[in-house]
Design an enzyme around this catalytic site. Structure first.
Site, mmCIF file in Angstrom:
data_model
loop_
_atom_site.group_PDB
_atom_site.id
_atom_site.type_symbol
_atom_site.label_atom_id
_atom_site.label_comp_id
_atom_site.label_asym_id
_atom_site.label_seq_id
_atom_site.Cartn_x
_atom_site.Cartn_y
_atom_site.Cartn_z
ATOM 1 N N CYS A 107 0.879 -1.167 0.000
ATOM 2 C CA CYS A 107 0.000 0.000 0.000
ATOM 3 C C CYS A 107 0.915 1.215 0.000
ATOM 4 O O CYS A 107 1.519 1.539 1.024
ATOM 5 C CB CYS A 107 -0.931 0.017 1.207
ATOM 6 S SG CYS A 107 -2.040 1.437 1.217
ATOM 7 N N CYS A 110 -0.591 4.533 2.215
ATOM 8 C CA CYS A 110 -0.711 4.460 3.683
ATOM 9 C C CYS A 110 -0.394 3.032 4.116
ATOM 10 O O CYS A 110 0.725 2.590 3.956
ATOM 11 C CB CYS A 110 -2.089 4.914 4.138
ATOM 12 S SG CYS A 110 -3.449 4.140 3.239
ATOM 13 N N SER A 111 -1.356 2.320 4.633
ATOM 14 C CA SER A 111 -1.096 0.921 5.011
ATOM 15 C C SER A 111 -2.392 0.129 4.984
ATOM 16 O O SER A 111 -2.681 -0.634 5.898
ATOM 17 C CB SER A 111 -0.455 0.861 6.406
ATOM 18 O OG SER A 111 -1.282 1.510 7.368
ATOM 19 N N CYS A 112 -3.180 0.301 3.917
ATOM 20 C CA CYS A 112 -4.415 -0.456 3.783
ATOM 21 C C CYS A 112 -4.102 -1.951 3.783
ATOM 22 O O CYS A 112 -3.203 -2.401 3.078
ATOM 23 C CB CYS A 112 -5.138 -0.056 2.496
ATOM 24 S SG CYS A 112 -5.755 1.639 2.524
#
Length: 204
Positions: A107, A110-112
């Site tokens: 991702c 962000c950090s999906c």
């Protein structure tokens, strides 16, 4: 005058992690939480509960061709049919590794991450170096994880978003023919479902 050094230095933590560490320290000193209990909960969600859900999805795809086809066409529905849905797992796509193509999930913004099937994201998944280099140099990143792929195997990188998250279905290892789904699930690791690893060999 001596200084009290009976505390953790948080200089190497990002701001959010530092805040969490500070809050945990305060609550611990007040006797309101047990650090061991917190560690156990985090460990459970990072390595057991979430990843085990995803492992069962992969094991069913390995052993049930009709489910594998459904997973390819509509991963969200197929995964939900096993009872795994919810936070950050509303819209899923399954990508299948083959002898010619290896899939890697990142991702970049962000950090999906699909919590419902993989649990909490590992620290490295959220780190800027992984998020940037996985796109620029995926083969080099995989080698840092100890995974060296044949030069003729294509690496396809999938960028998760708030709207869509991915689950890698690793290749079923040789030697697990005739195994039931529960036993097959033991071969599926969190990293193999992100693409930074492979499924375990039966002998392992």
């Amino acid at each position: 005058m001596s200084h009290d050094h009976d505390h953790h230095h948080d200089n190497d933590l990002d701001p959010m992690a530092a805040r969490v560490r500070a809050l945990e320290t305060i609550l611990t000193r007040k006797g309101l939480v047990d650090p061991a209990a917190i560690d156990a909960i985090v460990e459970t969600y990072e390595t057991k509960v979430g990843p085990r859900n995803g492992a069962r999805v992969v094991a069913k795809a390995w052993s049930d061709a009709s489910f594998a086809d459904w997973l390819r066409r509509d991963a969200t529905a197929a995964i939900a049919s096993l009872g795994y849905s919810g936070r950050q797992g509303e819209h899923m796509q399954a990508v299948f590794n083959t002898d010619k193509t290896h899939n890697l999930v990142v991702c970049t913004l962000c950090s999906c991450y699909p919590w419902s099937v993989l649990g909490l994201p590992p620290v490295w998944y959220k780190a800027p170096p992984y998020r940037s280099r996985a796109v620029i140099d995926p083969r080099g990143v995989l080698e840092e994880f100890g995974l060296t792929l044949p030069n003729d195997r294509k690496i396809r990188v999938w960028d998760s978003t708030a709207e869509l998250r991915y689950l890698v279905v690793p290749l079923r290892p040789v030697g697990a023919e005739g195994w039931d789904e529960e036993r097959l699930a033991d071969l599926v690791t969190r990293d193999s479902m992100i693409g930074t690893g492979l499924a375990l060999e039966p002998a392992a």
